[in-house]
Design a protein around this motif. Structure first.
Motif, PDB file in Angstrom:
ATOM      1  N   ARG A  52       7.441  -2.454   1.448  1.00 32.82           N
ATOM      2  CA  ARG A  52       6.632  -2.423   0.230  1.00 32.82           C
ATOM      3  C   ARG A  52       5.198  -2.018   0.538  1.00 32.82           C
ATOM      4  O   ARG A  52       4.678  -2.283   1.619  1.00 32.82           O
ATOM      5  N   THR A  53       4.557  -1.409  -0.439  1.00 35.75           N
ATOM      6  CA  THR A  53       3.182  -0.951  -0.269  1.00 35.75           C
ATOM      7  C   THR A  53       2.192  -2.077  -0.506  1.00 35.75           C
ATOM      8  O   THR A  53       2.378  -2.896  -1.422  1.00 35.75           O
ATOM      9  N   PHE A  54       1.156  -2.147   0.298  1.00 33.95           N
ATOM     10  CA  PHE A  54       0.088  -3.130   0.075  1.00 33.95           C
ATOM     11  C   PHE A  54      -0.640  -2.799  -1.223  1.00 33.95           C
ATOM     12  O   PHE A  54      -0.857  -1.632  -1.545  1.00 33.95           O
ATOM     13  N   GLY A  55      -1.023  -3.851  -1.936  1.00 32.51           N
ATOM     14  CA  GLY A  55      -1.730  -3.662  -3.194  1.00 32.51           C
ATOM     15  C   GLY A  55      -0.816  -3.690  -4.402  1.00 32.51           C
ATOM     16  O   GLY A  55      -1.262  -3.629  -5.543  1.00 32.51           O
ATOM     17  N   GLY A  56       0.505  -3.754  -4.133  1.00 30.79           N
ATOM     18  CA  GLY A  56       1.462  -3.807  -5.223  1.00 30.79           C
ATOM     19  C   GLY A  56       1.807  -2.440  -5.768  1.00 30.79           C
ATOM     20  O   GLY A  56       1.252  -1.423  -5.362  1.00 30.79           O
ATOM     21  N   GLY A  57       2.723  -2.421  -6.691  1.00 28.27           N
ATOM     22  CA  GLY A  57       3.158  -1.170  -7.281  1.00 28.27           C
ATOM     23  C   GLY A  57       4.577  -0.836  -6.876  1.00 28.27           C
ATOM     24  O   GLY A  57       5.130  -1.423  -5.939  1.00 28.27           O
ATOM     25  N   PRO A  58       5.164   0.130  -7.564  1.00 25.69           N
ATOM     26  CA  PRO A  58       6.565   0.485  -7.288  1.00 25.69           C
ATOM     27  C   PRO A  58       6.698   1.323  -6.021  1.00 25.69           C
ATOM     28  O   PRO A  58       5.742   1.920  -5.536  1.00 25.69           O
ATOM     29  N   GLY A  59       7.910   1.373  -5.523  1.00 28.99           N
ATOM     30  CA  GLY A  59       8.188   2.261  -4.400  1.00 28.99           C
ATOM     31  C   GLY A  59       7.940   1.638  -3.046  1.00 28.99           C
ATOM     32  O   GLY A  59       7.314   0.591  -2.917  1.00 28.99           O
ATOM     33  N   MET A  60       8.437   2.335  -2.031  1.00 28.27           N
ATOM     34  CA  MET A  60       8.329   1.897  -0.648  1.00 28.27           C
ATOM     35  C   MET A  60       7.574   2.952   0.154  1.00 28.27           C
ATOM     36  O   MET A  60       7.468   4.107  -0.256  1.00 28.27           O
TER      37      MET A  60
END
Length: 258
Positions: A52-60
């Motif tokens: 998962r991406t830091f800071g939140g949000g969709p996608g990897m």
């Protein structure tokens, strides 16, 4: 030329490069293609290559370490230093001038992202250049890599059966290509222009140059912006434009957009 493909699906590019001019270049030993999968360098039972991406949000996002190890293995496979290109919408737009430069390199490596992309830290540390093949989004960089492989393969000396054909391609001199015709002369869809059947090579060359200028003016006027046309080219284009305004002056082509 050696090209290394770093991708979760290197076989995709391999299959695309197995046919036509690219396949022939490989058969003739002019180009070698080598695939590298970051998953082969991932740890754990699941060989994880994304998170998962830091800071939140969709996608990897593709992880640094599997890619770092994969790139290290790729670099160590040959003493030639690779020029590493990351296929990215944020990159420089690919054009024929850049293709010619890439084709002259002894070794090129293409990094194909997936998901939301690659961890920025790896890009900053490892990548030499980012390239985009257009202003749209693909599921991954593999199609872009296949495009680059094809464009540079056909410029390898000996890849084309007629080397002159590459010099006459669209964009080689900044213009679109002229129309081309083959047999039969007469067909339901029209007739081959008389000049092409005349045997007058000077007249044919002049017609082809004029058609290239006209097509560029009609379809890609941006290619002519800021370009200083020679006196001969300016004369050819002006002559063609007059023919469009005066049906008696010559054969009609596509009407320009005013």
């Amino acid at each position: 030329m050696r090209i290394d493909i770093v991708s979760l699906f290197p076989e995709f590019v391999e299959q695309c490069a197995a046919f036509g001019v690219t396949g022939r270049a490989r058969e003739r030993g002019l180009l070698s293609l080598h695939g590298w999968n970051p998953r082969d360098h991932a740890g754990g039972n699941y060989r994880k290559v994304d998170d998962r991406t830091f800071g939140g949000g969709p996608g990897m996002v593709m992880l640094v370490e599997p890619l770092r190890l994969c790139l290290a293995a790729m670099r160590a496979a040959d003493p030639l230093r690779p020029h590493l290109v990351y296929l990215s919408p944020q990159g420089r737009r690919l054009d024929q001038a850049r293709v010619r430069e890439l084709a002259a390199l002894p070794r090129l490596a293409l990094l194909c992202g997936r998901y939301e992309g690659v961890d920025e830290r790896l890009l900053q540390a490892e990548v030499d250049e980012e390239i985009s093949i257009g202003d749209y989004v693909l599921s991954g960089g593999e199609l872009g890599a296949a495009v680059i492989v094809d464009t540079v393969a056909r410029l390898q000396e000996g890849a084309l059966n007629d080397a002159a054909s590459a010099a006459e391609d669209s964009f080689e001199d900044g213009l679109l290509d002229c129309p081309h015709y083959s047999h039969p002369v007469e067909h339901l869809y029209g007739t081959v222009p008389e000049v092409l059947r005349s045997g007058n090579h000077a007249a044919i060359a002049r017609w082809r140059r004029q058609q290239a200028l006209a097509r560029t003016w009609l379809r890609r006027p941006d290619l002519l912006e800021g370009r200083e046309l020679s006196r001969a080219d300016r004369k050819l284009l002006d002559e063609w434009l007059r023919e469009q305004d005066d049906p008696q002056a010559g054969p009609q082509g596509e009407r320009p957009v005013r």
